[in-house]
Design a protein around this motif. Structure first.
Motif, PDB file in Angstrom:
ATOM      1  N   SER A 123       0.647  -0.856   0.377  1.00  0.00           N
ATOM      2  CA  SER A 123      -0.100  -0.344   0.395  1.00  0.00           C
ATOM      3  C   SER A 123       0.324   0.883  -0.365  1.00  0.00           C
ATOM      4  O   SER A 123       0.485   1.935   1.313  1.00  0.00           O
ATOM      5  N   LEU A 124       1.701   1.436  -1.071  1.00  0.00           N
ATOM      6  CA  LEU A 124       2.766   2.248  -1.211  1.00  0.00           C
ATOM      7  C   LEU A 124       2.394   3.621  -2.936  1.00  0.00           C
ATOM      8  O   LEU A 124       1.556   2.664  -3.127  1.00  0.00           O
ATOM      9  N   ASN A 125       3.281   3.863  -2.716  1.00  0.00           N
ATOM     10  CA  ASN A 125       2.522   4.606  -4.278  1.00  0.00           C
ATOM     11  C   ASN A 125       4.128   5.892  -4.089  1.00  0.00           C
ATOM     12  O   ASN A 125       4.298   6.715  -4.495  1.00  0.00           O
ATOM     13  N   ILE A 126       5.679   4.282  -4.789  1.00  0.00           N
ATOM     14  CA  ILE A 126       6.401   5.245  -4.670  1.00  0.00           C
ATOM     15  C   ILE A 126       6.990   4.756  -5.795  1.00  0.00           C
ATOM     16  O   ILE A 126       5.707   4.748  -7.542  1.00  0.00           O
ATOM     17  N   THR A 127       7.963   5.731  -6.622  1.00  0.00           N
ATOM     18  CA  THR A 127       8.534   5.915  -8.140  1.00  0.00           C
ATOM     19  C   THR A 127      10.226   5.416  -7.947  1.00  0.00           C
ATOM     20  O   THR A 127      10.289   5.132  -6.563  1.00  0.00           O
ATOM     21  N   LEU A 128      10.726   4.645  -9.147  1.00  0.00           N
ATOM     22  CA  LEU A 128      12.096   4.590  -8.322  1.00  0.00           C
ATOM     23  C   LEU A 128      13.057   5.173  -7.631  1.00  0.00           C
ATOM     24  O   LEU A 128      13.675   5.044  -7.479  1.00  0.00           O
ATOM     25  N   ASN A 129      12.340   6.906  -8.137  1.00  0.00           N
ATOM     26  CA  ASN A 129      13.405   7.660  -7.110  1.00  0.00           C
ATOM     27  C   ASN A 129      13.501   7.331  -6.217  1.00  0.00           C
ATOM     28  O   ASN A 129      14.403   8.597  -5.953  1.00  0.00           O
ATOM     29  N   ASP A 130      12.221   7.529  -5.610  1.00  0.00           N
ATOM     30  CA  ASP A 130      12.338   7.115  -3.959  1.00  0.00           C
ATOM     31  C   ASP A 130      12.664   5.823  -3.292  1.00  0.00           C
ATOM     32  O   ASP A 130      13.767   5.904  -1.934  1.00  0.00           O
ATOM     33  N   ILE A 131      13.370   5.074  -4.122  1.00  0.00           N
ATOM     34  CA  ILE A 131      14.236   4.117  -3.921  1.00  0.00           C
ATOM     35  C   ILE A 131      15.676   4.899  -4.011  1.00  0.00           C
ATOM     36  O   ILE A 131      16.657   4.457  -4.601  1.00  0.00           O
ATOM     37  N   ARG A 132      16.222   5.417  -2.611  1.00  0.00           N
ATOM     38  CA  ARG A 132      17.914   5.118  -2.421  1.00  0.00           C
ATOM     39  C   ARG A 132      19.001   5.089  -2.161  1.00  0.00           C
ATOM     40  O   ARG A 132      19.694   5.103  -1.751  1.00  0.00           O
ATOM     41  N   LYS A 133      18.600   3.305  -1.803  1.00  0.00           N
ATOM     42  CA  LYS A 133      19.436   2.266  -0.720  1.00  0.00           C
ATOM     43  C   LYS A 133      19.102   1.000  -1.422  1.00  0.00           C
ATOM     44  O   LYS A 133      17.897   0.605  -1.510  1.00  0.00           O
ATOM     45  N   TYR A 134      19.701   0.590  -2.110  1.00  0.00           N
ATOM     46  CA  TYR A 134      19.579  -0.831  -2.837  1.00  0.00           C
ATOM     47  C   TYR A 134      18.878  -1.628  -1.485  1.00  0.00           C
ATOM     48  O   TYR A 134      18.359  -2.725  -2.324  1.00  0.00           O
TER      49      TYR A 134
END
Length: 192
Positions: free
Chosen positions: A30-41
């Motif tokens: 139940s998130l609403n993220i994009t690739l740009n929100d993922i700052r750690k592997y």
């Protein structure tokens, strides 16, 4: 004709689009993220999800995600061009029980390969060394750095929001497969 060079190529986030997981994560957590929100592997850190919860989820979703992962833009065209002159060894951290799904994905996408090895961990150095890889393609920062430093080979690191730490000179950042093609074609000419 004997091919002179052998490329080691990671699959996920390199040949597949780095955002492949995002729709599944959004739906199931139940998130609403994009690739740009993922700052750690490490996604459990990046998304603040308990490791055991994420591991259970990933065990269930992994085959579905891998079977349906979209290809990174430009990857197929570039890989098929190189296939004429170099050996393509796909070396992935995927676990071994996913081999049939992986092979089927390559078949469906019509990507030729010389070899696929699923390592089951991010420790790819031994496999790359065993197969005398001349150049490696990766999206995980620490893998790219260690492959370069341990094997003294160039490593193409595909830029993503989660791999922005500094890199040594032999790790070359690329924004696309087309950009990588230009660099690699120049590199190949130097060694002929």
């Amino acid at each position: 004709m004997m091919k002179e060079k052998r490329f080691g190529i990671d699959i996920d986030g390199t040949v597949t689009c780095p955002s492949s997981l995002v729709p599944y994560i959004n739906e199931d957590f139940s998130l609403n993220i994009t690739l740009n929100d993922i700052r750690k592997y490490e996604l459990t850190e990046a998304l603040n999800i308990r490791p055991e919860q994420f591991a259970k989820w990933f065990d269930e979703k992994e085959p579905i995600i891998y079977a349906n992962s979209p290809m990174a833009e430009g990857a197929k065209e570039v890989l098929m061009k190189w296939k004429e002159d170099v050996e393509l060894y796909f070396i992935s951290a995927r676990r071994k029980h996913l081999f049939d799904i992986t092979k089927q994905w390559f078949h469906e996408k019509e990507i030729d390969y010389d070899y696929i090895e699923l390592v089951g961990s991010h420790h790819k150095i031994e496999v790359a060394q065993k197969y005398h890889v001349d150049l490696f393609f990766e999206d995980k920062h620490d893998n790219a750095v260690s492959l370069h430093e341990e094997l003294n080979i160039p490593v193409i690191l595909f830029n993503t929001p989660y791999n922005q730490d500094p890199v040594p000179k032999g790790v070359i950042r690329m924004n696309s497969w087309k950009e990588a093609q230009i660099w690699v074609d120049r590199w190949l000419k130097e060694y002929k």
